[in-house]
Design a protein around this motif. Structure first.
Motif, PDB file in Angstrom:
ATOM      1  N   ILE A  67      51.781 -33.888  13.256  1.00 28.73           N
ATOM      2  CA  ILE A  67      53.405 -32.939  14.002  1.00 28.73           C
ATOM      3  C   ILE A  67      54.407 -34.525  14.053  1.00 28.73           C
ATOM      4  O   ILE A  67      55.294 -33.781  13.474  1.00 28.73           O
ATOM      5  CB  ILE A  67      52.651 -32.875  14.708  1.00 28.73           C
ATOM      6  CG1 ILE A  67      52.497 -31.312  15.525  1.00 28.73           C
ATOM      7  CG2 ILE A  67      54.471 -32.345  15.694  1.00 28.73           C
ATOM      8  CD1 ILE A  67      51.832 -30.501  16.235  1.00 28.73           C
ATOM      9  N   THR A  68      54.395 -35.575  14.244  1.00 28.97           N
ATOM     10  CA  THR A  68      54.998 -36.456  13.900  1.00 28.97           C
ATOM     11  C   THR A  68      55.924 -36.849  12.605  1.00 28.97           C
ATOM     12  O   THR A  68      57.109 -36.926  12.242  1.00 28.97           O
ATOM     13  CB  THR A  68      54.639 -38.138  14.051  1.00 28.97           C
ATOM     14  OG1 THR A  68      54.454 -37.631  15.935  1.00 28.97           O
ATOM     15  CG2 THR A  68      55.727 -39.081  14.614  1.00 28.97           C
ATOM     16  N   ASP A  76      63.773 -33.298  12.652  1.00 25.90           N
ATOM     17  CA  ASP A  76      63.435 -31.854  13.897  1.00 25.90           C
ATOM     18  C   ASP A  76      62.345 -32.924  15.138  1.00 25.90           C
ATOM     19  O   ASP A  76      61.611 -32.239  14.931  1.00 25.90           O
ATOM     20  CB  ASP A  76      63.306 -30.947  13.685  1.00 25.90           C
ATOM     21  CG  ASP A  76      62.966 -29.712  14.822  1.00 25.90           C
ATOM     22  OD1 ASP A  76      63.587 -30.070  15.462  1.00 25.90           O
ATOM     23  OD2 ASP A  76      62.434 -28.518  14.398  1.00 25.90           O
ATOM     24  N   ASP A  77      63.238 -33.579  15.938  1.00 24.53           N
ATOM     25  CA  ASP A  77      63.045 -33.944  17.310  1.00 24.53           C
ATOM     26  C   ASP A  77      62.463 -33.099  18.553  1.00 24.53           C
ATOM     27  O   ASP A  77      61.707 -33.217  19.038  1.00 24.53           O
ATOM     28  CB  ASP A  77      64.073 -34.899  17.843  1.00 24.53           C
ATOM     29  CG  ASP A  77      64.489 -35.854  17.027  1.00 24.53           C
ATOM     30  OD1 ASP A  77      63.362 -36.164  15.746  1.00 24.53           O
ATOM     31  OD2 ASP A  77      65.225 -37.108  17.359  1.00 24.53           O
ATOM     32  N   GLU A  81      58.594 -32.169  21.723  1.00 25.53           N
ATOM     33  CA  GLU A  81      58.311 -32.406  22.549  1.00 25.53           C
ATOM     34  C   GLU A  81      56.981 -31.384  22.868  1.00 25.53           C
ATOM     35  O   GLU A  81      56.532 -31.061  22.841  1.00 25.53           O
ATOM     36  CB  GLU A  81      59.395 -31.059  23.185  1.00 25.53           C
ATOM     37  CG  GLU A  81      61.223 -31.467  22.980  1.00 25.53           C
ATOM     38  CD  GLU A  81      61.835 -30.738  23.026  1.00 25.53           C
ATOM     39  OE1 GLU A  81      61.632 -28.896  23.836  1.00 25.53           O
ATOM     40  OE2 GLU A  81      62.831 -30.345  22.816  1.00 25.53           O
ATOM     41  N   GLY A  82      56.891 -32.559  23.748  1.00 23.88           N
ATOM     42  CA  GLY A  82      55.309 -32.234  24.511  1.00 23.88           C
ATOM     43  C   GLY A  82      54.301 -32.237  24.136  1.00 23.88           C
ATOM     44  O   GLY A  82      53.555 -33.126  24.761  1.00 23.88           O
TER      45      GLY A  82
END
Length: 192
Positions: A67-68, A76-77, A81-82
């Motif tokens: 995902i990173t 898309d930062d 989140e989470g």
């Protein structure tokens, strides 16, 4: 990042194609994590519970890593989140080979393709960082002095020049030109 880069088997991937592969991997791994968590509730053997827990933790860390990369590729930062981005690295589970061997042919192909894309992308990021650092270092007088005072840095720079034909030829030419430009010392005659 560039619109494409080297991927698995020297194929070119657009960012969009690479992201699709990685998203498929993330979805698959999330489903596998859910299955492992359900399975954990039924396990009684301590070794089986430990192996299940190790694999679950590893897959969760893997999902975070993918995902990173997706977030970085797509700028898309919100995807981050989470996520626990400061977590300690999770070692490869003892029975990871069993996990890989248990993948279907399609899932194994996806796994290998995703690993290749992630590795290539991360290598490209490191190369860009090193390029930026090198440019910054060579444009700073203080850094040049620090490099000149560091024998290891001088050895590394010398090695780069030595093994690059163009740089080595240029170095030799510049060194010869420098020698030609030095003022010649007059020999003193001995007095009798």
């Amino acid at each position: 990042m560039a619109d494409d880069y080297e991927g698995l088997s020297e194929e070119q991937y657009t960012v969009e194609e690479a992201v699709k592969v990685l998203e498929k991997t993330v979805g698959r791994k999330k489903a596998e994590i859910a299955d492992l968590e359900k399975k954990a509730k039924r396990l009684k053997n301590a070794d089986s519970l430990r192996h299940n827990s190790e694999l679950t933790a590893y897959l969760k860390a893997d999902v975070t890593a993918y995902i990173t990369v997706i977030a970085d590729m797509t700028d898309d930062d919100k995807l981050l989140e989470g996520l626990d981005l400061d977590a300690d690295p999770v070692p490869s589970p003892e029975k990871y080979a069993d996990y890989v061997n248990g993948l279907s042919a399609d899932d194994l192909e996806n796994e290998l393709e995703a690993e290749s894309i992630r590795a290539d992308y991360c290598d490209a990021i490191v190369e860009d960082m090193c390029l930026s650092i090198g440019e910054g270092a060579l444009s700073s007088k203080k850094m040049l002095k620090a490099l000149l005072d560091d024998p290891y840095a001088m050895e590394q720079i010398g090695e780069i020049i030595f093994y690059d034909d163009y740089l080595y030829d240029l170095f030799v030419t510049l060194s010869e030109d420098k020698e030609k430009d030095k003022p010649k010392k007059k020999k003193k005659k001995k007095k009798d």
